[in-house]
Design a protein around this motif. Sequence first.
Motif, PDB file in Angstrom:
ATOM      1  N   LEU A  30       0.842  -1.200   0.000  1.00 54.98           N
ATOM      2  CA  LEU A  30       0.000   0.000   0.000  1.00 54.98           C
ATOM      3  C   LEU A  30       0.874   1.246   0.000  1.00 54.98           C
ATOM      4  O   LEU A  30       1.554   1.534   0.971  1.00 54.98           O
ATOM      5  N   PHE A  31       0.844   1.997  -1.116  1.00 56.14           N
ATOM      6  CA  PHE A  31       1.668   3.194  -1.231  1.00 56.14           C
ATOM      7  C   PHE A  31       0.853   4.415  -0.814  1.00 56.14           C
ATOM      8  O   PHE A  31       0.606   5.337  -1.587  1.00 56.14           O
ATOM      9  N   ALA A  32       0.413   4.389   0.414  1.00 57.56           N
ATOM     10  CA  ALA A  32      -0.390   5.475   0.976  1.00 57.56           C
ATOM     11  C   ALA A  32      -0.413   5.297   2.482  1.00 57.56           C
ATOM     12  O   ALA A  32      -0.183   4.198   2.999  1.00 57.56           O
TER      13      ALA A  32
ATOM     14  N   GLY B 228       2.014  11.403  -5.742  1.00 59.27           N
ATOM     15  CA  GLY B 228       1.005  11.023  -6.720  1.00 59.27           C
ATOM     16  C   GLY B 228       1.427   9.978  -7.724  1.00 59.27           C
ATOM     17  O   GLY B 228       0.656   9.655  -8.638  1.00 59.27           O
ATOM     18  N   ASP B 229       2.630   9.430  -7.596  1.00 58.25           N
ATOM     19  CA  ASP B 229       3.096   8.517  -8.643  1.00 58.25           C
ATOM     20  C   ASP B 229       2.850   7.047  -8.324  1.00 58.25           C
ATOM     21  O   ASP B 229       3.218   6.168  -9.123  1.00 58.25           O
ATOM     22  N   GLY B 230       2.269   6.775  -7.171  1.00 52.38           N
ATOM     23  CA  GLY B 230       1.932   5.391  -6.839  1.00 52.38           C
ATOM     24  C   GLY B 230       3.120   4.493  -6.587  1.00 52.38           C
ATOM     25  O   GLY B 230       2.986   3.275  -6.565  1.00 52.38           O
ATOM     26  N   GLY B 231       4.313   5.071  -6.416  1.00 56.17           N
ATOM     27  CA  GLY B 231       5.508   4.273  -6.197  1.00 56.17           C
ATOM     28  C   GLY B 231       6.009   3.593  -7.451  1.00 56.17           C
ATOM     29  O   GLY B 231       6.784   2.639  -7.383  1.00 56.17           O
ATOM     30  N   ARG B 232       5.573   4.097  -8.615  1.00 51.65           N
ATOM     31  CA  ARG B 232       5.987   3.466  -9.875  1.00 51.65           C
ATOM     32  C   ARG B 232       7.484   3.657 -10.110  1.00 51.65           C
ATOM     33  O   ARG B 232       8.111   4.571  -9.587  1.00 51.65           O
TER      34      ARG B 232
ATOM     35  N   ARG C 136       6.972   6.923   0.655  1.00 54.10           N
ATOM     36  CA  ARG C 136       6.080   8.078   0.694  1.00 54.10           C
ATOM     37  C   ARG C 136       6.272   8.740   2.046  1.00 54.10           C
ATOM     38  O   ARG C 136       6.358   8.067   3.069  1.00 54.10           O
TER      39      ARG C 136
ATOM     40  N   SER D 275      -2.352   4.767   5.719  1.00 56.21           N
ATOM     41  CA  SER D 275      -3.653   4.193   6.059  1.00 56.21           C
ATOM     42  C   SER D 275      -4.354   5.058   7.105  1.00 56.21           C
ATOM     43  O   SER D 275      -3.762   5.972   7.696  1.00 56.21           O
TER      44      SER D 275
ATOM     45  N   ASN E  85       2.861  16.967   2.211  1.00 56.11           N
ATOM     46  CA  ASN E  85       3.488  15.866   1.496  1.00 56.11           C
ATOM     47  C   ASN E  85       4.925  16.212   1.157  1.00 56.11           C
ATOM     48  O   ASN E  85       5.254  17.377   0.883  1.00 56.11           O
TER      49      ASN E  85
END
Length: 460
Positions: free
Chosen positions: A95-97, A165-169, A137, A99, A149
């Motif tokens: 989970l790249f956020a 905002g890149d989702g960990g890509r 993150r 919780s 952030n």
Amino acid sequence: MSRRLTLSGILHARLATHLLPIDGGEAAAILLCGSGAGPQGDLIARDVLLVPYDECRLREPDMIVWPGARLAIAQERAEEEGLTLVLVHSHPGGLFAFSHADDVSDAEVMRHLFAGWCGATPALIGSAIMVPGGAMRARAHTAAGERYNLVVRVAGDDILHFEPGDGGRKPSMAFGDGMKAALKRRCACIIGVSGTGSIMAEQVARLGFGRIILIDFDRVETKNLNRILNAVVGDADAARLKVDVLAEAIARYRPDATAEAIPETILTRAAIEAAAEADVIFSCVDSSEGRQIADLIAQAFLIPLIDMGVTIPTRRDEDGDPAVAEVMGRVDYVQPGRSSLGSRRVYTPESLRAEYLARVAPNAHADEVAEGYIKGVHEEAPAVIALNMRAASAAMLEYIARAFPFRHEPNDRYARTLFRLAEMEDETFPEGSFDVAASHVLGAGAVEPPLGLPALGKAG
């Protein structure tokens, strides 16, 4: 430019090894951080305290309970050293956020940390997560309960930027639209904007960097019009500052970029503070002192540094006339915590002494005069723009290879590249070829005096 949390590649690797153990449970660590330059509130990771697994009362794949004793130890050290903290834990599930549980926990822990801080309370305390693969993150908290952030930047063999905002890509493909979009959010600094430096400025601007810092105290002269891009006769006649000429040129074709002209030598406080805000530094100076300061800035603020140089050694032919022996260029990639330009002997105590004598005792320096591009032959306006372009292009491609990887081999094999055009040979050196540099400023960030140099103090 967004606020950042910056780590060396070495520190990031230590975090990843600890935070992502094979048992699949969450793990925790605490970064001790200094402050970055400028008003943005960057955090510079100086050290890490790894929280032992067995001291955590609960470690599940989606939950962890921190030991209060470890937080107290970290806070005490931060108070003593004038640092702040970033609390990091892992999300093994990917989970790249943050919780909901993270939000609740952070709010409570931050309230207690700020309330119990002894001495000067830090402006920010951070929290961060890491997912498998090492993507991070991060966010910063204020005493008033606000959250910001943070972009996470890692300066290692690869140059990593993790954005909220890149989702960990993974990084965008090199040379494509994704690279251009990513560069628009980054800042490049060019120290020295003459021969190779003006070419670096042109590349940085046309590739798409959003902010460009140009540092040089010198003015345009007629003799260097043949190698400074965008300089014209009128600039030489008016003895205009090189940084002003290049900043105005960039504004004409990159109105969406910010080009900042710093008309100072890099040996000044103002120039150091400006360079310290960059995401990458391109060193295009021809002095040992300049390279030493660039080295220190890169180490203190954990910024990747790319240094370049060219030279044309000469010999005597059968008639006794000077002739070219070799046409050479060098590109060094320097990452914080590993080898430096000093440990690679790009500059030496002897070369620093010679430049010091040239400045304060020119008579004593009479026999130690530095030569220009062509060794053994004085040329007022050497025709070296093609050589400069070769070196500057190699330097920019070195950055791209590390920020948007395209090599078939690992980047740690290319700490230095030498090219010899007379022999048509390229030679590369891995990071392990050089001694690790002992640095007293590694991760120090913005301290007083800057870089620990008394001459740069506010009263200096």
